[in-house]
Design a protein around this motif. Structure first.
Motif, mmCIF file in Angstrom:
data_model
loop_
_atom_site.group_PDB
_atom_site.id
_atom_site.type_symbol
_atom_site.label_atom_id
_atom_site.label_comp_id
_atom_site.label_asym_id
_atom_site.label_seq_id
_atom_site.Cartn_x
_atom_site.Cartn_y
_atom_site.Cartn_z
ATOM 1 N N THR A 191 17.532 62.691 -19.370
ATOM 2 C CA THR A 191 18.780 62.744 -20.131
ATOM 3 C C THR A 191 19.018 64.128 -20.717
ATOM 4 O O THR A 191 20.130 64.661 -20.649
ATOM 5 N N LEU A 250 32.939 62.119 -20.768
ATOM 6 C CA LEU A 250 32.690 60.737 -20.365
ATOM 7 C C LEU A 250 31.379 60.627 -19.598
ATOM 8 O O LEU A 250 30.607 59.673 -19.790
ATOM 9 N N SER A 251 31.107 61.600 -18.729
ATOM 10 C CA SER A 251 29.861 61.605 -17.975
ATOM 11 C C SER A 251 28.663 61.733 -18.908
ATOM 12 O O SER A 251 27.652 61.034 -18.748
ATOM 13 N N THR A 253 28.611 60.838 -22.054
ATOM 14 C CA THR A 253 28.533 59.577 -22.792
ATOM 15 C C THR A 253 27.797 58.512 -21.993
ATOM 16 O O THR A 253 26.984 57.751 -22.530
ATOM 17 N N ALA A 254 28.075 58.463 -20.681
ATOM 18 C CA ALA A 254 27.401 57.481 -19.825
ATOM 19 C C ALA A 254 25.903 57.749 -19.773
ATOM 20 O O ALA A 254 25.084 56.815 -19.816
ATOM 21 N N ALA A 257 24.452 56.589 -22.975
ATOM 22 C CA ALA A 257 24.437 55.123 -23.056
ATOM 23 C C ALA A 257 23.242 54.555 -22.301
ATOM 24 O O ALA A 257 22.593 53.600 -22.763
ATOM 25 N N ARG A 258 22.927 55.116 -21.143
ATOM 26 C CA ARG A 258 21.744 54.672 -20.401
ATOM 27 C C ARG A 258 20.473 54.907 -21.212
ATOM 28 O O ARG A 258 19.584 54.061 -21.263
ATOM 29 N N THR A 276 23.443 46.902 -16.742
ATOM 30 C CA THR A 276 23.839 47.944 -17.683
ATOM 31 C C THR A 276 23.562 49.328 -17.114
ATOM 32 O O THR A 276 24.417 50.221 -17.154
ATOM 33 N N TRP A 280 26.589 52.107 -15.997
ATOM 34 C CA TRP A 280 26.705 53.445 -16.576
ATOM 35 C C TRP A 280 26.473 54.526 -15.535
ATOM 36 O O TRP A 280 27.075 55.610 -15.600
ATOM 37 N N VAL A 283 29.795 54.827 -13.838
ATOM 38 C CA VAL A 283 30.747 55.551 -14.699
ATOM 39 C C VAL A 283 30.482 57.048 -14.646
ATOM 40 O O VAL A 283 31.408 57.863 -14.544
ATOM 41 N N GLU A 284 29.208 57.429 -14.682
ATOM 42 C CA GLU A 284 28.854 58.852 -14.659
ATOM 43 C C GLU A 284 29.261 59.490 -13.328
ATOM 44 O O GLU A 284 29.797 60.610 -13.313
#
Length: 292
Positions: A191, A250-251, A253-254, A257-258, A276, A280, A283-284
């Motif tokens: 991450t 947004l990427s 954020t995804a 979120a993971r 989940t 995500w 989305v990424e």
């Protein structure tokens, strides 16, 4: 707090995957249509960027195809009268193969994400290197971003192949199952590297705006009668940069979120968070492609 996986029916999850990749295809089609309408010759950086975008989308298609296969297989046994005999929602003799294919699919996630990152990098490199006088520090920044992006890609491939030893422990249901994408330490490294890469690449459009603005001021100073110099930063350019930043956010954020999801279940044995994580990841990938 114990996190529970999102409750998405398997057929709906397959539909979400294909809808997301179809949505990501639309700006790619528009991109090539606009190129077709343009008469002037395109720089090599634009060609390379386009090729990388296509590679990113194709890798995403491979990923969702594998997900569709996995979920179709799981759906066959959703009403199995002996659920205690299932392992990862399929009969145990099939689970090792399912886990192996799932491990292979992870490579396509990172190929898709990093191809999109490199596409943005190459595109903005073309913008920054355009012109007769390119400052040396810009070349250093571009070289640094390129090396760093390549290094983080290699890091993710190394995490997938070397985090679990032997590598077969990623799908060895008879031994100790291991997965780099479910281990909180590996996910933390991933991450941080992922977000750092996005932030490094996001600096490029800001640098482009800064250098173009300086060029505009220089042209206006030397040619005060020139009403619309070539270096003017117009509304379309500003809108484009704002959209790239929004999709990149947004990427990011995804990715966060993971990480948060894994953090919440790190002490829960065999926590089921498959949907989940996959949602995500989708989305990424879609956000990265939209940014391009």
């Amino acid at each position: 707090m114990v996190y529970h996986d999102v409750d998405i029916p398997l057929p709906a999850f397959i539909a979400i995957d294909w809808t997301g990749m179809t949505l990501a295809l639309l700006p790619i089609i528009l991109r090539f249509w606009l190129r077709y309408k343009e008469s002037e010759r395109h720089p090599w950086t634009r060609n390379v960027s386009d090729a990388l975008v296509v590679l990113s989308w194709l890798s995403g298609i491979v990923l969702v195809s594998i997900n569709a296969w996995k979920n179709t297989l799981r759906y066959r046994y959703i009403h199995d009268p002996h659920p205690e005999q299932l392992y990862y929602m399929v009969p145990k003799p099939q689970s090792a193969h399912l886990l192996y294919v799932s491990w292979v699919s992870l490579f396509f996630i990172y190929i898709s994400l990093w191809a999109a990152k490199f596409a943005l990098l190459v595109f903005f490199a073309g913008v920054l290197l355009h012109g007769s006088a390119v400052r040396g520090w810009i070349r250093v920044v571009l070289a640094g971003c390129t090396v760093f992006t390549a290094a983080t890609f290699c890091l993710h491939i190394a995490l997938l192949t070397a985090w679990c030893r032997p590598v077969s422990s990623n799908w060895d249901i008879e031994g100790h199952l291991c997965s780099a994408v479910h281990d909180i330490n590996s996910v933390t490294i991933s991450t941080v590297a992922n977000i750092a890469t996005d932030l490094a690449i996001l600096s490029l459009p800001l640098i482009a705006l800064f250098t173009k603005s300086r060029e505009r001021r220089r042209v206006l100073t030397t040619s005060p009668l020139l009403e619309q110099p070539a270096a003017v930063i117009g509304r379309p350019e500003m809108t484009g940069v704002a959209f790239v930043i929004a999709m990149s956010a947004l990427s990011i954020t995804a990715a966060l979120a993971r990480f948060v999801t894994l953090k919440l279940v790190q002490n829960v044995p065999r926590a089921n968070i498959t949907h989940t994580i996959d949602v995500w990841a989708l989305v990424e990938i879609v956000a990265s492609l939209m940014a391009d």
